[in-house]
Design an enzyme around this catalytic site. Structure first.
Site, PDB file in Angstrom:
ATOM      1  N   GLY A 116       0.811  -1.209   0.000  1.00  0.00           N
ATOM      2  CA  GLY A 116       0.000   0.000   0.000  1.00  0.00           C
ATOM      3  C   GLY A 116       0.843   1.258   0.000  1.00  0.00           C
ATOM      4  O   GLY A 116       1.854   1.331   0.681  1.00  0.00           O
ATOM      5  N   THR A 117       0.439   2.237  -0.786  1.00  0.00           N
ATOM      6  CA  THR A 117       1.049   3.561  -0.814  1.00  0.00           C
ATOM      7  C   THR A 117      -0.044   4.526  -1.246  1.00  0.00           C
ATOM      8  O   THR A 117      -1.030   4.098  -1.853  1.00  0.00           O
ATOM      9  CB  THR A 117       2.180   3.611  -1.859  1.00  0.00           C
ATOM     10  OG1 THR A 117       1.634   3.271  -3.122  1.00  0.00           O
ATOM     11  CG2 THR A 117       3.300   2.635  -1.539  1.00  0.00           C
ATOM     12  N   THR A 118      -0.032   5.777  -1.030  1.00  0.00           N
ATOM     13  CA  THR A 118       0.930   6.699  -0.456  1.00  0.00           C
ATOM     14  C   THR A 118       0.219   7.474   0.653  1.00  0.00           C
ATOM     15  O   THR A 118      -0.978   7.720   0.554  1.00  0.00           O
ATOM     16  CB  THR A 118       1.437   7.664  -1.556  1.00  0.00           C
ATOM     17  OG1 THR A 118       2.059   6.910  -2.584  1.00  0.00           O
ATOM     18  CG2 THR A 118       2.385   8.706  -1.038  1.00  0.00           C
TER      19      THR A 118
END
Length: 303
Positions: A64-66
């Site tokens: 997962g990002t951001t």
């Protein structure tokens, strides 16, 4: 017949390089009951997986990002995109990455999704558990140290590629200046932490683009609403250049999530408010020679 004075030197030792079973077992190197273990120590090239390209952690599990966070006079805001990737594939489009962990702190997650989500959930339980036992809440420095300890405990997995880095934001009730009580703390994989003094921070694959955006727009931050807008703008800029960061999805109705923390506590921003802000940002950024998202359809005779 017995041989009390048998000369053991008469029995030659194993040839150089030969497999010594008793020595290997004494060192715990190999399990003689397992032929595959024997091959692994003596002839690893004969194993079926030998020489085949391994699967990197980023290809095996969702990431997962951001996450972005900004301070404003009297508080702090944190926002996150919704995309999770698995290698070059989109694993999910509606991941929750920003979690309220107590009345005055919020945690954003980036990295290996499963580990990061457990960080956020366990951290919330840790804070609640301490408050129930001691009768008082942890101070903000205490909250930082507790999360740093949890991150440090994951160092072994991080060295294998399963890195999960949280971003902590909160309101320090012990600060004598309420206007400057907002706090942002970033962490490294070894549990080191840094109290952000610039007023903004970001983690995740799109963080370099998000920070560049916040650096240019931070002078516009005067209150919670303007801070939220800059956070959404930064996520939009990150999604524009980083394929692992998801921008506003008008088709599916998926938008970033955000939490604002002030002296009154942590409040999750309504999805409709964020959606309206995203549409406004997209409209403002639409080029004059292209059709905006709400532009009326063009008839054939107008082309």
């Amino acid at each position: 017949m017995t041989w009390p004075d048998r000369d053991t030197s008469a029995f030659p030792s194993a040839l150089p390089g030969a497999f010594d079973a008793s020595s290997a077992m004494s060192r715990g190197v190999v399990n003689l009951s397992s032929f595959s273990d024997f091959l692994r120590t003596q002839a690893p090239h004969l194993l079926p997986v030998s020489g085949s390209p391994g699967v990197t952690p980023s290809d095996a599990v969702p990431h997962g990002t951001t996450i972005v966070a900004l301070k404003f006079p009297g508080g702090v805001v944190m926002a996150g995109d919704r995309r999770a990737t698995q290698g070059h594939m989109i694993a999910s489009r509606d991941v929750q990455k920003v979690y309220i962990t107590d009345d005055y702190t919020v945690t954003g997650i980036a990295g290996t999704a499963a580990i990061a989500v457990e960080f956020a959930r366990l951290y919330a339980v840790e804070l609640e558990h301490y408050e129930k036992l001691e009768g008082v809440a942890l101070t903000f420095p205490g909250k930082v140290n507790r999360l740093a300890t949890m991150v440090r405990g994951n160092l072994g997995a991080a060295l294998q590629g399963f890195v999960a880095l949280p971003l902590l934001a909160g309101y320090d009730l012990d600060d004598p200046n309420p206007e400057g009580a907002g706090r942002i703390v970033s962490f490294d994989a070894a549990g080191g932490h840094n109290l952000e003094e610039e007023g903004y921070q970001s983690v995740g694959s799109g963080s370099i683009f998000a920070k560049s955006s916040m650096k240019k727009l931070y002078s516009q931050v005067t209150d919670a609403d303007s801070a939220l807008r800059v956070a959404i703008e930064a996520l939009y800029d990150a999604a524009d250049d980083d394929s692992a960061t998801g921008g506003p999805d008008l088709v599916r109705g998926i938008f970033p999530t955000a939490v604002v923390i002030t002296a009154d506590g942590a409040v999750e921003i309504a999805e409709q408010q964020i959606a309206d802000m995203c549409r406004e940002i997209i409209q403002n950024r639409s080029r004059a020679d292209t059709f905006g998202p709400d532009h009326a359809p063009v008839r054939g005779d107008e082309l």
